[in-house]
Write a protein that holds these residues in place. Sequence first.
Motif, PDB file in Angstrom:
ATOM      1  N   ARG A 106       7.021  15.645 -13.178  1.00  0.00           N
ATOM      2  CA  ARG A 106       5.634  15.510 -12.727  1.00  0.00           C
ATOM      3  C   ARG A 106       5.227  14.041 -12.713  1.00  0.00           C
ATOM      4  O   ARG A 106       4.550  13.591 -11.797  1.00  0.00           O
ATOM      5  N   GLY A 166       6.696  12.276  -9.758  1.00  0.00           N
ATOM      6  CA  GLY A 166       6.002  12.702  -8.562  1.00  0.00           C
ATOM      7  C   GLY A 166       4.699  11.922  -8.375  1.00  0.00           C
ATOM      8  O   GLY A 166       4.411  11.412  -7.280  1.00  0.00           O
ATOM      9  N   GLN A 167       3.958  11.804  -9.481  1.00  0.00           N
ATOM     10  CA  GLN A 167       2.693  11.079  -9.416  1.00  0.00           C
ATOM     11  C   GLN A 167       2.898   9.621  -9.047  1.00  0.00           C
ATOM     12  O   GLN A 167       2.151   9.057  -8.264  1.00  0.00           O
ATOM     13  N   ARG A 168       3.938   9.013  -9.662  1.00  0.00           N
ATOM     14  CA  ARG A 168       4.242   7.599  -9.409  1.00  0.00           C
ATOM     15  C   ARG A 168       4.461   7.361  -7.915  1.00  0.00           C
ATOM     16  O   ARG A 168       3.974   6.406  -7.343  1.00  0.00           O
ATOM     17  N   LYS A 169       5.202   8.299  -7.281  1.00  0.00           N
ATOM     18  CA  LYS A 169       5.542   8.132  -5.878  1.00  0.00           C
ATOM     19  C   LYS A 169       4.272   8.126  -5.026  1.00  0.00           C
ATOM     20  O   LYS A 169       4.067   7.248  -4.191  1.00  0.00           O
ATOM     21  N   ILE A 170       3.397   9.093  -5.306  1.00  0.00           N
ATOM     22  CA  ILE A 170       2.147   9.181  -4.545  1.00  0.00           C
ATOM     23  C   ILE A 170       1.350   7.896  -4.706  1.00  0.00           C
ATOM     24  O   ILE A 170       0.842   7.333  -3.735  1.00  0.00           O
ATOM     25  N   GLN A 171       1.281   7.400  -5.966  1.00  0.00           N
ATOM     26  CA  GLN A 171       0.520   6.184  -6.229  1.00  0.00           C
ATOM     27  C   GLN A 171       1.097   5.003  -5.461  1.00  0.00           C
ATOM     28  O   GLN A 171       0.362   4.210  -4.893  1.00  0.00           O
ATOM     29  N   THR A 172       2.420   4.877  -5.446  1.00  0.00           N
ATOM     30  CA  THR A 172       3.068   3.772  -4.747  1.00  0.00           C
ATOM     31  C   THR A 172       2.733   3.818  -3.260  1.00  0.00           C
ATOM     32  O   THR A 172       2.382   2.801  -2.660  1.00  0.00           O
ATOM     33  N   ILE A 173       2.844   5.017  -2.694  1.00  0.00           N
ATOM     34  CA  ILE A 173       2.543   5.151  -1.268  1.00  0.00           C
ATOM     35  C   ILE A 173       1.121   4.701  -0.991  1.00  0.00           C
ATOM     36  O   ILE A 173       0.835   3.926  -0.082  1.00  0.00           O
ATOM     37  N   ARG A 174       0.199   5.192  -1.891  1.00  0.00           N
ATOM     38  CA  ARG A 174      -1.200   4.835  -1.702  1.00  0.00           C
ATOM     39  C   ARG A 174      -1.374   3.322  -1.808  1.00  0.00           C
ATOM     40  O   ARG A 174      -2.080   2.708  -1.024  1.00  0.00           O
ATOM     41  N   SER A 213      -0.162   1.581   1.329  1.00  0.00           N
ATOM     42  CA  SER A 213      -1.041   1.757   2.479  1.00  0.00           C
ATOM     43  C   SER A 213      -2.314   0.929   2.322  1.00  0.00           C
ATOM     44  O   SER A 213      -2.871   0.434   3.302  1.00  0.00           O
TER      45      SER A 213
END
Lengths: 175, 153
Positions: B121, B124-132, B135
């Motif tokens: 988990r 998973g969160q880290r990946k979303i944060q990086t993408i954000r 961007s």
Amino acid sequence: MRFLIPLGVFLVMVIFLAIGLSLDPRNIPSPLIGKPTPTFHLPEVSDPSKTLTPESFRGRVVLLNVWASWCVSCRQEHPVLLDLAKRREVPILGLNYKDQLAAGRDWLSTFGNPYEASGFDQDGRVGIDLGVYGVPETFVIDKKGLIRMKHTGPVTPQALEKEILPLVLRLNQEP
Amino acid sequence: MKILILLVLTLAGSPPLFATEIREFADPEKAERYDRLIGELRCLVCQNQSLADSDADLARDLRNEVYEIIEAGQSEEEAIRFLTDRYGDFVLYRPPVKPMTFLLWGGPLLILLFAGVIGWRYAGQRKIQTIRAISEADRDKLERLKKQLDDGH
């Protein structure tokens, strides 16, 4: 929210460590609880021509106390046993564990004898059969000769009032 | 380097730590069985020592019992049963798998699973944060470029 998981893990650890700290590592559950008293034939300390066997106390609820003259905490426990013997609520039998006959007798005459009789277990074989690993130890034995409880270490007045005597009372009511 | 030499010398110099008395066995296979057993059984007095290591009086007595059982030709299981009947599974450094010990044996696996789920988990969160984060940086760049374009006119 981010701190909730480490906090949770920390709390679980605290709980486990607290349980671990409050446990006494010397208090090992005996596999003999609910099992018949291992049979033995031992000479009595006060009169070696007499023999102490589990048959000697069959039909009565008794305490079997393992003691030795070399055992320091037995000395600490002794007044409690003497007191208990005076109250005549439950007979106390002794197992004189890995001792010298003369030393054991001396001990009883110097400090007083709370025991109805003490078996003389010179080589400690009966002690091993009873799973004794630290003297003093005290067993509560019911009328059928089953071991119902084991107390490791000196019997304290608290242990006596809170655990041992209530159990004796209950066992006395059993057929 | 000095410390290393000292360490090696200290380790090499320590005598074998056995409290045991010399035992005579007619059969070398029995001697082996005896050695293996007392190394695996726990002394109840010094709880962090095996019967082989402990100098306690009780450990000596229990070594005697084990010796007699093995010398009489009985199996290792019978020697172990002799001790567990009297002292419980506590004498075993490797307790048997049974309902009482399921948590003990399964505990590490449970913790590993738990850690795996948490890790999954977290990753998973880290990946979303990086993408954000990327961007957002891109958006800034975009704004700047737009501004430059506007200024150029």
